[in-house]
Write a protein that holds these residues in place. Structure first.
Motif, short mmCIF file in Angstrom:
data_model
loop_
_atom_site.label_atom_id
_atom_site.label_comp_id
_atom_site.label_asym_id
_atom_site.label_seq_id
_atom_site.Cartn_x
_atom_site.Cartn_y
_atom_site.Cartn_z
N HIS A 57 114.75 -31.33 95.87
CA HIS A 57 115.18 -30.06 96.44
C HIS A 57 114.01 -29.09 96.56
N GLU A 58 114.01 -28.34 97.66
CA GLU A 58 113.01 -27.27 97.83
C GLU A 58 113.36 -26.13 96.90
N VAL A 59 112.39 -25.63 96.16
CA VAL A 59 112.63 -24.55 95.21
C VAL A 59 111.60 -23.45 95.45
N ALA A 60 112.06 -22.20 95.38
CA ALA A 60 111.11 -21.07 95.45
C ALA A 60 110.61 -20.82 94.03
N ILE A 61 109.31 -21.01 93.85
CA ILE A 61 108.72 -20.72 92.54
C ILE A 61 107.72 -19.59 92.73
N HIS A 62 107.13 -19.14 91.62
CA HIS A 62 106.17 -18.03 91.70
C HIS A 62 104.93 -18.33 90.86
N ASP A 63 103.81 -17.92 91.40
CA ASP A 63 102.57 -17.96 90.63
C ASP A 63 102.25 -16.54 90.18
N ALA A 64 101.85 -16.41 88.93
CA ALA A 64 101.24 -15.16 88.48
C ALA A 64 99.79 -15.19 88.95
N VAL A 65 99.43 -14.23 89.80
CA VAL A 65 98.08 -14.23 90.38
C VAL A 65 97.36 -12.93 90.00
N LEU A 66 96.30 -13.09 89.25
CA LEU A 66 95.47 -11.94 88.89
C LEU A 66 94.08 -12.16 89.46
N ARG A 67 93.70 -11.27 90.36
CA ARG A 67 92.32 -11.29 90.86
C ARG A 67 91.71 -9.93 90.56
N ALA A 68 90.59 -9.93 89.87
CA ALA A 68 89.94 -8.67 89.51
C ALA A 68 88.45 -8.77 89.81
N ARG A 69 87.88 -7.62 90.13
CA ARG A 69 86.43 -7.58 90.42
C ARG A 69 85.74 -6.77 89.34
N ARG A 70 84.75 -7.37 88.76
CA ARG A 70 83.96 -6.66 87.76
C ARG A 70 83.06 -5.66 88.49
N ARG A 71 83.09 -4.40 88.06
CA ARG A 71 82.26 -3.40 88.74
C ARG A 71 80.78 -3.73 88.57
N PRO A 72 79.99 -3.51 89.62
CA PRO A 72 78.54 -3.84 89.54
C PRO A 72 77.85 -2.98 88.47
N ALA A 125 97.49 -8.26 91.57
CA ALA A 125 98.25 -8.57 90.34
C ALA A 125 99.69 -8.70 90.77
N GLU A 126 100.13 -9.92 90.96
CA GLU A 126 101.47 -10.09 91.53
C GLU A 126 102.09 -11.44 91.15
N ALA A 127 103.39 -11.51 91.39
CA ALA A 127 104.10 -12.79 91.31
C ALA A 127 104.23 -13.26 92.75
N ARG A 128 103.50 -14.30 93.10
CA ARG A 128 103.44 -14.74 94.50
C ARG A 128 104.32 -15.98 94.69
N ALA A 129 105.22 -15.88 95.65
CA ALA A 129 106.16 -16.98 95.88
C ALA A 129 105.49 -18.13 96.63
N ARG A 130 105.87 -19.32 96.28
CA ARG A 130 105.55 -20.48 97.11
C ARG A 130 106.69 -21.48 96.93
N SER A 131 106.75 -22.43 97.85
CA SER A 131 107.86 -23.38 97.71
C SER A 131 107.33 -24.70 97.17
N ALA A 132 108.19 -25.36 96.41
CA ALA A 132 107.81 -26.63 95.79
C ALA A 132 109.04 -27.54 95.82
N THR A 133 108.81 -28.82 95.57
CA THR A 133 109.91 -29.78 95.56
C THR A 133 110.19 -30.19 94.11
N ASP A 134 111.42 -30.02 93.68
CA ASP A 134 111.74 -30.37 92.29
C ASP A 134 111.97 -31.89 92.17
N PRO A 135 112.15 -32.40 90.97
CA PRO A 135 112.26 -33.87 90.80
C PRO A 135 113.46 -34.48 91.51
N HIS A 136 114.44 -33.64 91.92
CA HIS A 136 115.61 -34.17 92.66
C HIS A 136 115.39 -34.10 94.16
#
Ligand SMILES: C[S@@+](CC[C@H](N)C(=O)[O-])C[C@H]1O[C@@H](n2cnc3c(N)ncnc32)[C@H](O)[C@@H]1O
Length: 209
Positions: free
Chosen positions: A194-209, A181-192
């Motif tokens: 420019h390289e920009v550091a953006i973040h993905d909200a990443v939720l990975r959960a495991r359903r208990r058996p 459960a985190e804000a994970r950085a990655r880089s992307a190119t904006d419309p101008h």
């Protein structure tokens, strides 16, 4: 329930371009699912199908859902370029996720990437979680709210954005283990350009058996 970016918006967006997305699987899908053995997967809001196609090419049987017929058409065409084995592993479903209920406890993986609803988001994520089989994985990825402070084009509608912690808070702690459960950085190119550091909200959960 009213959503600002409804079917017409998305149909128009897909009709207006040859390809809206890159055709490559999303990096957080590759990072989180790469080591999982294949099974049954649901890709909610599949768009042009790159994630579904990647999963199918790795042996997953995929139900890929989107309400945009133009996106599904392109996804099917793209999948045709694969071998019949992989194509036959994908079931493309045209449905509105605000009303569509996936079968409960059916999928070893339920994945939703960048599906940004506001009013109906919590209910959708509840239904997606309910579709995960015991022992299965829920992967929800979105643009993090902090992206609104960057130069990447994002709709100036804060309620469309969510954090991984907010998604995790909707999961019953007696039934789920939160793996990521985190804000994970990655880089992307904006419309101008420019390289920009953006973040993905990443939720990975495991359903208990
Ligand atoms: C930002 S795109 C992401 C597409 C794909 N998941 C990807 O990462 O390439 C969001 C997708 O969700 C779909 N979508 C949005 N709201 C939806 C709804 N209520 N029901 C079904 N699909 C929806 C849109 O048509 C669009 O294809």
């Amino acid at each position: 329930m009213y959503e600002q970016f409804g079917k017409e918006f998305w149909e128009e967006r897909y009709r207006g371009h040859t390809a809206v997305w890159s055709g490559r699987p999303n990096p957080q899908l590759v990072a989180e699912v790469g080591e999982l053995g294949p099974g049954a997967a649901l890709d909610a809001g599949c768009g042009e199908g790159a994630d579904a196609i990647w999963l199918a090419s790795r042996g997953w049987r995929v139900t890929a859902v989107d309400f945009a017929t133009a996106a599904l058409h392109r996804a099917r065409e793209h999948a045709e370029t694969l071998g019949a084995d992989a194509v036959n592993r994908i079931d493309w479903v045209q449905a509105d996720l605000t009303g569509w209920a996936p079968p409960e406890e059916r999928f070893d993986l339920v994945s939703a990437h960048y599906v940004h609803l506001s009013a109906s988001r919590e209910a959708l994520f509840r239904r997606l979680a309910a579709a995960v089989a015991p022992g299965g994985t829920l992967l929800i990825v979105g643009h993090h709210p902090s992206d609104l402070q960057t130069t990447m084009p994002r709709p100036a509608v804060p309620e469309l954005f969510f954090t991984a912690e907010q998604v995790a808070a909707g999961l019953d702690p007696d039934r789920w283990d939160i793996v990521v459960a985190e804000a994970r950085a990655r880089s992307a190119t904006d419309p101008h350009g420019h390289e920009v550091a953006i973040h993905d909200a990443v939720l990975r959960a495991r359903r208990r058996p």
